[in-house]
Design a protein around this motif. Sequence first.
Motif, PDB file in Angstrom:
ATOM      1  N   ALA A  34       0.852  -1.188   0.000  1.00 36.45           N
ATOM      2  CA  ALA A  34       0.000   0.000   0.000  1.00 36.45           C
ATOM      3  C   ALA A  34       0.882   1.231   0.000  1.00 36.45           C
ATOM      4  CB  ALA A  34      -0.907  -0.003   1.226  1.00 36.45           C
ATOM      5  N   CYS A  35       0.298   2.340  -0.403  1.00 35.97           N
ATOM      6  CA  CYS A  35       1.023   3.604  -0.492  1.00 35.97           C
ATOM      7  C   CYS A  35       0.238   4.660   0.285  1.00 35.97           C
ATOM      8  CB  CYS A  35       1.169   4.003  -1.959  1.00 35.97           C
ATOM      9  SG  CYS A  35       1.981   5.575  -2.214  1.00 35.97           S
ATOM     10  N   PRO A  36       0.448   4.776   1.596  1.00 34.98           N
ATOM     11  CA  PRO A  36      -0.358   5.704   2.386  1.00 34.98           C
ATOM     12  C   PRO A  36      -0.055   7.178   2.110  1.00 34.98           C
ATOM     13  CG  PRO A  36       1.352   4.744   3.741  1.00 34.98           C
ATOM     14  CD  PRO A  36       1.414   4.046   2.397  1.00 34.98           C
ATOM     15  N   ASP A  37       1.109   7.495   1.526  1.00 37.66           N
ATOM     16  CA  ASP A  37       1.465   8.900   1.311  1.00 37.66           C
ATOM     17  C   ASP A  37       0.956   9.459  -0.011  1.00 37.66           C
ATOM     18  OD1 ASP A  37       2.782   8.997   3.733  1.00 37.66           O
ATOM     19  OD2 ASP A  37       4.691   8.386   2.849  1.00 37.66           O
ATOM     20  N   HIS A  38       0.894   8.621  -1.045  1.00 33.07           N
ATOM     21  CA  HIS A  38       0.574   9.138  -2.375  1.00 33.07           C
ATOM     22  C   HIS A  38      -0.677   8.541  -3.007  1.00 33.07           C
ATOM     23  CE1 HIS A  38       4.949   9.795  -1.872  1.00 33.07           C
ATOM     24  NE2 HIS A  38       4.614  10.985  -2.324  1.00 33.07           N
ATOM     25  N   CYS A  39      -1.248   7.517  -2.407  1.00 33.01           N
ATOM     26  CA  CYS A  39      -2.415   6.837  -2.998  1.00 33.01           C
ATOM     27  C   CYS A  39      -3.636   6.961  -2.084  1.00 33.01           C
ATOM     28  CB  CYS A  39      -2.092   5.363  -3.216  1.00 33.01           C
ATOM     29  SG  CYS A  39      -0.706   5.091  -4.311  1.00 33.01           S
ATOM     30  N   ASP A  40      -4.744   6.436  -2.551  1.00 37.55           N
ATOM     31  CA  ASP A  40      -5.959   6.377  -1.757  1.00 37.55           C
ATOM     32  C   ASP A  40      -5.682   5.533  -0.518  1.00 37.55           C
ATOM     33  OD1 ASP A  40      -8.495   5.393  -0.726  1.00 37.55           O
ATOM     34  OD2 ASP A  40      -9.369   6.230  -2.548  1.00 37.55           O
ATOM     35  N   PRO A  41      -6.040   5.990   0.689  1.00 35.75           N
ATOM     36  CA  PRO A  41      -5.740   5.227   1.895  1.00 35.75           C
ATOM     37  C   PRO A  41      -6.410   3.854   1.949  1.00 35.75           C
ATOM     38  CG  PRO A  41      -6.906   7.266   2.449  1.00 35.75           C
ATOM     39  CD  PRO A  41      -6.674   7.260   0.971  1.00 35.75           C
ATOM     40  N   ALA A  42      -7.470   3.641   1.179  1.00 33.94           N
ATOM     41  CA  ALA A  42      -8.143   2.345   1.184  1.00 33.94           C
ATOM     42  C   ALA A  42      -7.572   1.404   0.117  1.00 33.94           C
ATOM     43  CB  ALA A  42      -9.646   2.533   0.964  1.00 33.94           C
ATOM     44  N   ALA A  43      -6.606   1.875  -0.690  1.00 38.68           N
ATOM     45  CA  ALA A  43      -6.045   1.053  -1.765  1.00 38.68           C
ATOM     46  C   ALA A  43      -4.952   0.135  -1.228  1.00 38.68           C
ATOM     47  CB  ALA A  43      -5.474   1.945  -2.864  1.00 38.68           C
ATOM     48  N   ALA A  44      -4.998  -1.111  -1.651  1.00 39.87           N
ATOM     49  CA  ALA A  44      -3.982  -2.088  -1.271  1.00 39.87           C
ATOM     50  C   ALA A  44      -3.846  -3.106  -2.405  1.00 39.87           C
ATOM     51  CB  ALA A  44      -4.358  -2.796   0.015  1.00 39.87           C
ATOM     52  N   TRP A  45      -2.657  -3.698  -2.536  1.00 44.28           N
ATOM     53  CA  TRP A  45      -2.400  -4.692  -3.582  1.00 44.28           C
ATOM     54  C   TRP A  45      -1.857  -5.950  -2.908  1.00 44.28           C
ATOM     55  CZ3 TRP A  45      -3.593  -4.568  -8.615  1.00 44.28           C
ATOM     56  CH2 TRP A  45      -3.061  -5.544  -9.415  1.00 44.28           C
ATOM     57  N   PRO A  46      -2.659  -7.045  -2.864  1.00 42.95           N
ATOM     58  CA  PRO A  46      -2.166  -8.286  -2.246  1.00 42.95           C
ATOM     59  C   PRO A  46      -1.267  -9.049  -3.212  1.00 42.95           C
ATOM     60  CG  PRO A  46      -4.415  -8.569  -2.944  1.00 42.95           C
ATOM     61  CD  PRO A  46      -4.053  -7.149  -3.233  1.00 42.95           C
ATOM     62  N   VAL A  47      -0.131  -9.560  -2.739  1.00 38.58           N
ATOM     63  CA  VAL A  47       0.790 -10.351  -3.533  1.00 38.58           C
ATOM     64  C   VAL A  47       0.991 -11.683  -2.825  1.00 38.58           C
ATOM     65  CG1 VAL A  47       3.111 -10.475  -4.503  1.00 38.58           C
ATOM     66  CG2 VAL A  47       1.940  -8.266  -4.369  1.00 38.58           C
ATOM     67  N   ASN A  48       0.635 -12.795  -3.502  1.00 32.83           N
ATOM     68  CA  ASN A  48       0.740 -14.126  -2.920  1.00 32.83           C
ATOM     69  C   ASN A  48       2.137 -14.677  -3.148  1.00 32.83           C
ATOM     70  OD1 ASN A  48       0.112 -16.552  -1.771  1.00 32.83           O
ATOM     71  ND2 ASN A  48      -0.957 -17.352  -3.536  1.00 32.83           N
ATOM     72  N   GLN A  49       2.764 -15.186  -2.098  1.00 32.39           N
ATOM     73  CA  GLN A  49       4.095 -15.779  -2.169  1.00 32.39           C
ATOM     74  C   GLN A  49       3.964 -17.247  -1.818  1.00 32.39           C
ATOM     75  OE1 GLN A  49       6.994 -14.150  -2.972  1.00 32.39           O
ATOM     76  NE2 GLN A  49       8.154 -16.030  -2.819  1.00 32.39           N
ATOM     77  N   ASN A  50       4.109 -18.135  -2.771  1.00 36.11           N
ATOM     78  CA  ASN A  50       4.026 -19.575  -2.502  1.00 36.11           C
ATOM     79  C   ASN A  50       5.370 -20.139  -2.174  1.00 36.11           C
ATOM     80  OD1 ASN A  50       1.336 -19.546  -2.924  1.00 36.11           O
ATOM     81  ND2 ASN A  50       1.425 -20.304  -4.991  1.00 36.11           N
TER      82      ASN A  50
END
Length: 50
Positions: A34-50
């Motif tokens: 997530a990017c709390p300084d430059h993006c929407d505070p509710a935006a997040a990108w999940p990345v799965n690591q197997n």
Amino acid sequence: MEFAVHPGQPEQPDGGGGPDTYGLFLGNEVYILACPDHCDPAAAWPVNQN
């Protein structure tokens, strides 16, 4: 894990929490980027690591 819901966001049905929390269950390793300084505070990108 429980996380607070931002005001005005929809309720998560069957999330394990109440109407004011979101539940997150991690079976594998998951990174939430997530990017709390430059993006929407509710935006997040999940990345799965197997």
